[in-house]
Write a protein that holds these residues in place. Structure first.
Motif, mmCIF file in Angstrom:
data_model
loop_
_atom_site.group_PDB
_atom_site.id
_atom_site.type_symbol
_atom_site.label_atom_id
_atom_site.label_comp_id
_atom_site.label_asym_id
_atom_site.label_seq_id
_atom_site.Cartn_x
_atom_site.Cartn_y
_atom_site.Cartn_z
ATOM 1 N N GLU A 124 -11.265 -8.509 9.761
ATOM 2 C CA GLU A 124 -11.328 -8.421 8.299
ATOM 3 C C GLU A 124 -11.267 -9.820 7.713
ATOM 4 O O GLU A 124 -10.619 -10.712 8.269
ATOM 5 C CB GLU A 124 -10.135 -7.615 7.749
ATOM 6 C CG GLU A 124 -10.088 -6.173 8.170
ATOM 7 C CD GLU A 124 -11.092 -5.303 7.442
ATOM 8 O OE1 GLU A 124 -11.659 -5.748 6.417
ATOM 9 O OE2 GLU A 124 -11.329 -4.170 7.912
ATOM 10 N N GLU A 125 -11.902 -10.020 6.568
ATOM 11 C CA GLU A 125 -11.761 -11.277 5.850
ATOM 12 C C GLU A 125 -10.388 -11.323 5.184
ATOM 13 O O GLU A 125 -9.783 -10.277 4.912
ATOM 14 C CB GLU A 125 -12.864 -11.415 4.809
ATOM 15 C CG GLU A 125 -14.228 -11.589 5.444
ATOM 16 C CD GLU A 125 -15.320 -11.907 4.432
ATOM 17 O OE1 GLU A 125 -15.003 -12.178 3.253
ATOM 18 O OE2 GLU A 125 -16.481 -11.874 4.829
ATOM 19 N N THR A 126 -9.901 -12.517 4.911
ATOM 20 C CA THR A 126 -8.568 -12.697 4.339
ATOM 21 C C THR A 126 -8.348 -11.861 3.088
ATOM 22 O O THR A 126 -7.344 -11.171 2.956
ATOM 23 C CB THR A 126 -8.321 -14.181 4.011
ATOM 24 O OG1 THR A 126 -8.525 -14.949 5.204
ATOM 25 C CG2 THR A 126 -6.917 -14.409 3.485
ATOM 26 N N MET A 127 -9.287 -11.881 2.167
ATOM 27 C CA MET A 127 -9.101 -11.195 0.891
ATOM 28 C C MET A 127 -9.160 -9.675 1.006
ATOM 29 O O MET A 127 -8.834 -8.963 0.059
ATOM 30 C CB MET A 127 -10.123 -11.697 -0.128
ATOM 31 C CG MET A 127 -9.942 -13.173 -0.478
ATOM 32 S SD MET A 127 -8.263 -13.635 -0.952
ATOM 33 C CE MET A 127 -8.229 -13.055 -2.629
ATOM 34 N N ALA A 128 -9.524 -9.143 2.176
ATOM 35 C CA ALA A 128 -9.532 -7.695 2.366
ATOM 36 C C ALA A 128 -8.121 -7.118 2.321
ATOM 37 O O ALA A 128 -7.947 -5.918 2.147
ATOM 38 C CB ALA A 128 -10.199 -7.343 3.696
ATOM 39 N N ASP A 129 -7.107 -7.967 2.436
ATOM 40 C CA ASP A 129 -5.717 -7.525 2.452
ATOM 41 C C ASP A 129 -5.051 -7.660 1.077
ATOM 42 O O ASP A 129 -3.845 -7.522 0.960
ATOM 43 C CB ASP A 129 -4.945 -8.344 3.491
ATOM 44 C CG ASP A 129 -3.604 -7.742 3.845
ATOM 45 O OD1 ASP A 129 -3.482 -6.502 3.809
ATOM 46 O OD2 ASP A 129 -2.674 -8.511 4.159
ATOM 47 N N ILE A 130 -5.824 -7.927 0.031
ATOM 48 C CA ILE A 130 -5.241 -8.219 -1.277
ATOM 49 C C ILE A 130 -4.446 -7.046 -1.858
ATOM 50 O O ILE A 130 -3.466 -7.251 -2.574
ATOM 51 C CB ILE A 130 -6.307 -8.726 -2.273
ATOM 52 C CG1 ILE A 130 -5.629 -9.447 -3.420
ATOM 53 C CG2 ILE A 130 -7.196 -7.592 -2.745
ATOM 54 C CD1 ILE A 130 -6.538 -10.360 -4.196
ATOM 55 N N ALA A 131 -4.790 -5.815 -1.515
ATOM 56 C CA ALA A 131 -4.034 -4.664 -2.016
ATOM 57 C C ALA A 131 -2.611 -4.672 -1.466
ATOM 58 O O ALA A 131 -1.660 -4.339 -2.187
ATOM 59 C CB ALA A 131 -4.740 -3.360 -1.653
ATOM 60 N N ASP A 132 -2.444 -5.042 -0.203
ATOM 61 C CA ASP A 132 -1.119 -5.083 0.404
ATOM 62 C C ASP A 132 -0.439 -6.439 0.235
ATOM 63 O O ASP A 132 0.771 -6.544 0.423
ATOM 64 C CB ASP A 132 -1.205 -4.747 1.894
ATOM 65 C CG ASP A 132 -1.582 -3.296 2.127
ATOM 66 O OD1 ASP A 132 -1.143 -2.433 1.333
ATOM 67 O OD2 ASP A 132 -2.318 -3.034 3.084
ATOM 68 N N ALA A 133 -1.195 -7.458 -0.094
ATOM 69 C CA ALA A 133 -0.648 -8.805 -0.272
ATOM 70 C C ALA A 133 -1.235 -9.415 -1.540
ATOM 71 O O ALA A 133 -2.066 -10.320 -1.484
ATOM 72 C CB ALA A 133 -0.959 -9.659 0.945
ATOM 73 N N PRO A 134 -0.816 -8.922 -2.718
ATOM 74 C CA PRO A 134 -1.414 -9.392 -3.973
ATOM 75 C C PRO A 134 -1.221 -10.885 -4.230
ATOM 76 O O PRO A 134 -1.959 -11.473 -5.015
ATOM 77 C CB PRO A 134 -0.716 -8.545 -5.038
ATOM 78 C CG PRO A 134 0.490 -7.986 -4.395
ATOM 79 C CD PRO A 134 0.216 -7.918 -2.921
ATOM 80 N N PHE A 135 -0.258 -11.519 -3.544
ATOM 81 C CA PHE A 135 -0.065 -12.956 -3.718
ATOM 82 C C PHE A 135 -1.291 -13.755 -3.307
ATOM 83 O O PHE A 135 -1.476 -14.901 -3.728
ATOM 84 C CB PHE A 135 1.167 -13.446 -2.952
ATOM 85 C CG PHE A 135 1.050 -13.329 -1.462
ATOM 86 C CD1 PHE A 135 0.464 -14.339 -0.711
ATOM 87 C CD2 PHE A 135 1.530 -12.209 -0.798
ATOM 88 C CE1 PHE A 135 0.349 -14.243 0.661
ATOM 89 C CE2 PHE A 135 1.427 -12.106 0.584
ATOM 90 C CZ PHE A 135 0.833 -13.121 1.315
ATOM 91 N N LEU A 136 -2.184 -13.151 -2.500
ATOM 92 C CA LEU A 136 -3.391 -13.860 -2.073
ATOM 93 C C LEU A 136 -4.272 -14.265 -3.252
ATOM 94 O O LEU A 136 -4.957 -15.280 -3.201
ATOM 95 C CB LEU A 136 -4.199 -13.001 -1.094
ATOM 96 C CG LEU A 136 -3.568 -12.784 0.280
ATOM 97 C CD1 LEU A 136 -4.397 -11.788 1.078
ATOM 98 C CD2 LEU A 136 -3.419 -14.098 1.021
ATOM 99 N N ALA A 137 -4.246 -13.495 -4.326
ATOM 100 C CA ALA A 137 -5.080 -13.787 -5.494
ATOM 101 C C ALA A 137 -4.689 -15.113 -6.150
ATOM 102 O O ALA A 137 -5.528 -15.780 -6.752
ATOM 103 C CB ALA A 137 -4.991 -12.647 -6.508
ATOM 104 N N ASP A 138 -3.421 -15.499 -6.035
ATOM 105 C CA ASP A 138 -2.924 -16.730 -6.666
ATOM 106 C C ASP A 138 -2.597 -17.830 -5.653
ATOM 107 O O ASP A 138 -1.988 -18.826 -5.999
ATOM 108 C CB ASP A 138 -1.665 -16.416 -7.482
ATOM 109 C CG ASP A 138 -1.934 -15.438 -8.606
ATOM 110 O OD1 ASP A 138 -3.008 -15.544 -9.232
ATOM 111 O OD2 ASP A 138 -1.086 -14.562 -8.851
#
Length: 163
Positions: free
Chosen positions: A129-143
């Motif tokens: 998976e690409e890194t941003m595919a986990d944004i639902a479980d790791a919302p800190f990735l957006a910032d």
């Protein structure tokens, strides 16, 4: 390339405190599975490339060194811990991932296969998976803002205050 058409490579640690430059052809690249390389890298194996007859120059900072055996030293950044070197009587090898463009350095042999972890050969078969595919479980990735040194030489680092 240098003025005399010798290849030039650069790299360094994650935080940018230690940087290196290599001028000239690199030697053989390898992956070492031995337990010392596993521990030195904190990983399944350690990809290394021999400097051989190329000119290695430390352009920023100094690596710290740990004597891992009666013959070998391991160089690393004392600030961030990035593994940088394997130094033995037959020469110096640099960690491939510490280069600014590690994609150009292809390993041609594996060493220490007696210590190879039993699942290493299965890793390419794992789902990816690409890194941003986990944004639902790791919302800190957006910032997420990386403080890692970029993959090119800089006049100074850090470029600005992180606070």
């Amino acid at each position: 390339m240098s003025l005399d058409n010798r290849p030039i490579y650069s790299g360094g640690c994650q935080c940018g405190a230690v940087r290196f430059r290599v001028e000239g052809a690199l030697g053989d690249a390898s992956v070492c599975h031995c337990r010392m390389c596993q521990k030195a890298s904190g990983n399944f194996y350690l990809p290394l490339v021999s400097v051989r007859h190329a000119k290695l120059e430390w352009t920023r900072g100094e690596r710290k060194r740990f004597q891992s055996s009666n013959y070998a030293w391991r160089g690393f950044c004392g600030d961030c811990g990035t593994p940088l070197t394997y130094e033995a009587p037959d020469g110096v090898a640099l960690a491939i991932a510490a280069f600014d463009d590690p994609s150009t350095i292809r390993p041609i042999i594996q060493w220490g296969v007696e210590a190879k972890l039993p699942y290493v050969d299965e890793v390419p078969d794992l789902p990816g998976e690409e890194t941003m595919a986990d944004i639902a479980d790791a919302p800190f990735l957006a910032d997420l803002v990386s403080y890692q040194h970029p993959d090119y030489d800089t006049d100074q680092w850090p470029a600005e205050d992180k606070s």
